[in-house]
Design an enzyme around this catalytic site. Sequence first.
Site, PDB file in Angstrom:
ATOM      1  N   TYR A 127      -3.368  -7.273   2.410  1.00 62.92           N
ATOM      2  CA  TYR A 127      -2.246  -8.200   2.477  1.00 62.92           C
ATOM      3  C   TYR A 127      -1.149  -7.601   3.344  1.00 62.92           C
ATOM      4  CZ  TYR A 127       1.169 -11.692   1.230  1.00 62.92           C
ATOM      5  OH  TYR A 127       2.070 -12.721   1.300  1.00 62.92           O
ATOM      6  N   GLN A 189      -1.570 -17.437  -3.291  1.00 58.22           N
ATOM      7  CA  GLN A 189      -2.777 -18.190  -2.921  1.00 58.22           C
ATOM      8  C   GLN A 189      -3.752 -17.327  -2.109  1.00 58.22           C
ATOM      9  OE1 GLN A 189       0.349 -18.957  -2.177  1.00 58.22           O
ATOM     10  NE2 GLN A 189       0.617 -19.631  -0.052  1.00 58.22           N
ATOM     11  N   ASN A 212       5.564  -9.560  -2.024  1.00 58.46           N
ATOM     12  CA  ASN A 212       6.702  -9.903  -2.888  1.00 58.46           C
ATOM     13  C   ASN A 212       6.232 -10.014  -4.339  1.00 58.46           C
ATOM     14  OD1 ASN A 212       5.435 -12.394  -3.206  1.00 58.46           O
ATOM     15  ND2 ASN A 212       6.742 -13.429  -1.715  1.00 58.46           N
ATOM     16  N   SER A 235      11.274   1.353  -3.620  1.00 56.74           N
ATOM     17  CA  SER A 235      11.094   2.644  -2.962  1.00 56.74           C
ATOM     18  C   SER A 235      12.103   3.665  -3.494  1.00 56.74           C
ATOM     19  CB  SER A 235      11.292   2.443  -1.457  1.00 56.74           C
ATOM     20  OG  SER A 235      10.792   3.546  -0.757  1.00 56.74           O
ATOM     21  N   GLN A 257      16.329   5.444   2.753  1.00 58.12           N
ATOM     22  CA  GLN A 257      15.656   4.786   1.625  1.00 58.12           C
ATOM     23  C   GLN A 257      16.455   3.600   1.133  1.00 58.12           C
ATOM     24  OE1 GLN A 257      12.557   5.042   0.027  1.00 58.12           O
ATOM     25  NE2 GLN A 257      12.442   5.992   2.037  1.00 58.12           N
ATOM     26  N   HIS A 260      16.013  -0.006   2.368  1.00 52.83           N
ATOM     27  CA  HIS A 260      14.800  -0.788   2.075  1.00 52.83           C
ATOM     28  C   HIS A 260      15.089  -1.975   1.170  1.00 52.83           C
ATOM     29  CE1 HIS A 260      11.333   1.013   3.905  1.00 52.83           C
ATOM     30  NE2 HIS A 260      11.695   2.222   3.557  1.00 52.83           N
ATOM     31  N   GLU A 325       8.735   9.050  -5.595  1.00 49.82           N
ATOM     32  CA  GLU A 325       7.802   8.605  -4.555  1.00 49.82           C
ATOM     33  C   GLU A 325       7.872   9.573  -3.357  1.00 49.82           C
ATOM     34  OE1 GLU A 325       9.000   5.020  -2.656  1.00 49.82           O
ATOM     35  OE2 GLU A 325       6.990   4.569  -1.874  1.00 49.82           O
ATOM     36  N   HIS A 326       9.086   9.778  -2.838  1.00 48.25           N
ATOM     37  CA  HIS A 326       9.291  10.722  -1.734  1.00 48.25           C
ATOM     38  C   HIS A 326      10.153  11.877  -2.230  1.00 48.25           C
ATOM     39  CE1 HIS A 326       9.041   6.686   0.276  1.00 48.25           C
ATOM     40  NE2 HIS A 326       8.191   7.332   1.041  1.00 48.25           N
ATOM     41  N   ASP A 359       6.770   7.574   7.333  1.00 48.49           N
ATOM     42  CA  ASP A 359       6.588   6.126   7.217  1.00 48.49           C
ATOM     43  C   ASP A 359       5.685   5.552   8.298  1.00 48.49           C
ATOM     44  OD1 ASP A 359       8.064   5.889   4.979  1.00 48.49           O
ATOM     45  OD2 ASP A 359       9.884   5.175   5.962  1.00 48.49           O
ATOM     46  N   GLU A 413     -25.856  10.381 -33.931  1.00 50.28           N
ATOM     47  CA  GLU A 413     -24.927   9.290 -33.612  1.00 50.28           C
ATOM     48  C   GLU A 413     -25.452   7.937 -34.112  1.00 50.28           C
ATOM     49  OE1 GLU A 413     -23.339   9.349 -29.580  1.00 50.28           O
ATOM     50  OE2 GLU A 413     -22.233  11.183 -30.036  1.00 50.28           O
ATOM     51  N   HIS A 418     -32.355   5.106 -28.976  1.00 53.46           N
ATOM     52  CA  HIS A 418     -32.168   6.135 -27.957  1.00 53.46           C
ATOM     53  C   HIS A 418     -33.199   7.247 -28.163  1.00 53.46           C
ATOM     54  CE1 HIS A 418     -28.454   4.059 -27.091  1.00 53.46           C
ATOM     55  NE2 HIS A 418     -28.072   4.964 -26.208  1.00 53.46           N
TER      56      HIS A 418
END
Lengths: 428, 428
Positions: A127, A189, A212, A235, A257, A260, A325-326, A359, A413, A418
Amino acid sequence: MKIVYFDDMSQDDLDTKYLNRGDTANNEIDAIVDQILKEVKRRGDAALQEYTLKFDGVTLSNIRVSQEEVEEAFSKVEPEFVAILKEAKENIWYYHEKQKQNSWFRNPSENIILGQMVTPLERIGIYVPGGKAAYPSTVLMNAIPALVAGVDSIAMVSPPNKEGKLNPYVLVAANLCGVREIYKVGGAQSIGALAFGTKTIPPVDKIVGPGNSYVAMAKKKVYGSVDIDMIAGPSEICILADNKGNATFIAADLLSQAEHDEDAGVILVTTSQELAEKVQEEVKRQAALLIRKEIIQKSLKNHGYIFVVPDLEIGFRLVNKIAPEHLELMVDSPFDALSKIKNAGAIFLGAYSPEPLGDYFAGPNHTLPTGGTARFSSPLGVDDFIKKSSIIYYNRSALDQARDQIIYFAEKEGLTAHANAIRVRDKG
Amino acid sequence: MKIVYFDDMSQDDLDTKYLNRGDTANNEIDAIVDQILKEVKRRGDAALQEYTLKFDGVTLSNIRVSQEEVEEAFSKVEPEFVAILKEAKENIWYYHEKQKQNSWFRNPSENIILGQMVTPLERIGIYVPGGKAAYPSTVLMNAIPALVAGVDSIAMVSPPNKEGKLNPYVLVAANLCGVREIYKVGGAQSIGALAFGTKTIPPVDKIVGPGNSYVAMAKKKVYGSVDIDMIAGPSEICILADNKGNATFIAADLLSQAEHDEDAGVILVTTSQELAEKVQEEVKRQAALLIRKEIIQKSLKNHGYIFVVPDLEIGFRLVNKIAPEHLELMVDSPFDALSKIKNAGAIFLGAYSPEPLGDYFAGPNHTLPTGGTARFSSPLGVDDFIKKSSIIYYNRSALDQARDQIIYFAEKEGLTAHANAIRVRDKG
């Protein structure tokens, strides 16, 4: 940015008081996405058309991007940018290539072979968000690890603009990676189409890429019938600096950052009160000059903190608890500090490794675990596009030798069929 | 078992018509689990006590297993079984050791270091089901990969019986693995405790282990704040056999899966009509002699299929479409066939590698992807207990060289503060 003195690592309210991470459940989005997925599953391409008209304001007779559209995109993109994309692609490929894993076998005895077979996923979907900004880096960072892993079949989806076109930078980046199957459809969709398949879009085994909140929710909902990458939160950057840290560099990196997203997390952890105050000033000064200053100021106000800690040891512990994250290590010996870091998505060492380097260009992936999930998650990489199968071979003599133990274990067991599967081989 | 002629790989109804996989949403369990998790989050240990009384019928003043209880367990377990557990532990360790991954660095130029750091998760939780049957193998298969990965802190939870005790086999297996932190609490409440933490049980980063539908639902719900392993569906076996397949062996192996669960999936794919009929007879004959025949007969009736295919190529394609949890290759040259297999959790080669060999003893993990998720998932392993961090170091000269490209790229994506973070270093 607020300066906070942080010396008590026993406090458990880091998340709730400062980081403001956690659930962002939204029942309205939930219901809308449910409906969209149901319709796409039931009515396929017809539902895609309707939602594309509704959300993107355009009717498309053919959603697949044509060769002419790709050529048109190339005519719109600056040749110097094509060259930069190619260089970035090489860097990203070089880094991810090292992540490849091999199948292996071991022979614990001459009658036994045990192993693990590594195979690529057969087909994946990527995506790529639409909207005003173009994100060719998203294409590179998602397609290249899949290609390195050996994935044969890649479908890309992205929402069209009102003229029914995709962003030319995105198309060019896809073409440079060899992605030839591109559809002009976005939103929940498109996630439904990739997961269930429609007449036009064959289903995939895994869906990756940012989107999103509708796209994120749709990915969450189809997870299980297909795999997904992580659901990325806002982020984050965390910079750990001692008294030698450069306030100008630190402020610029924090701001990169903050631009963003209003929800971006922006944290400096430092042993130096003096640096804390300098960065606070410098952030104000630089922010005023930046185009995205409104977003930046909201992010700083709500999620910007400077934690002053008594020593680096407490700094490391705080960083590991944040699991950012960073992470930038702006300390005297950043490589020495590395062994203290347990939880972080990507670690940037020293004054000349600013986060934006990661990045686009350096090579490591920019899709990274957010919201503290670096405690247990890894950057997107080749691992995401492979799976492993266990291999077990015993010959008759090896099974004879293990016979009694397996039967004993199985019966303990309570699984006598088995045990039977072993016993029938006695006579074999 | 029903015999089905399968030569049309274009048919898309494999899942819906035969395999009966898919959603098993249950709103009632959903609501109950929501409530339990909320109470555990809010009231901690007090909630654990109440639910343990309600669901397990016992009040415990101390839920942590004591040294005396472990010693008592050892006094109840046969010494020969302890020896078998130790041997199984060694085999499982030997196999998983090979899965360890190393941190690495590359130097694309003398001014750049790029790498990937591999670190273990800090703390994990293992769920071990209670009930009548003992599952010491669950302990081994979940604890050993975590230990090999280097996880420092392991908490195990399991529901107590009415006397407030845990199964001695489970306790002994845990002790042999060095798991010393064991709590007598089960169900969704134990998952809540591991995820959120209580005064008695510190929170973990990942929860693994099988459980009933309440446990599975709870794991799904806490996923995100902690990591989880896969949500296992009903167990499955698929055997691919040519005309040389041994009907007795095949029938016994199919039955060993069928005894797990009325919902277990039991499939033979064969090129031989004669073998299909022989196996059909042999399954009937053997099933009648087995203790768990009622479960077995239900599983065979609802989920047992013999697919007769025109040739092995179609057989391979069918197997890959099924993507079974367990696959036995009972064909003439099983190693040659391996390269045709794309999707399977564990692959057993030849007549003397029956599936139960993999459940306890051979070494590979018995926690495997079910329900077709072998298309994109792997067996539980060391990978589940590590995470990776990207490492990026550029010195000033390297950044200078990449400067223009990064700025161009950032501005093309509309992120000017990113470009600024590079520009401020010009003057540095």
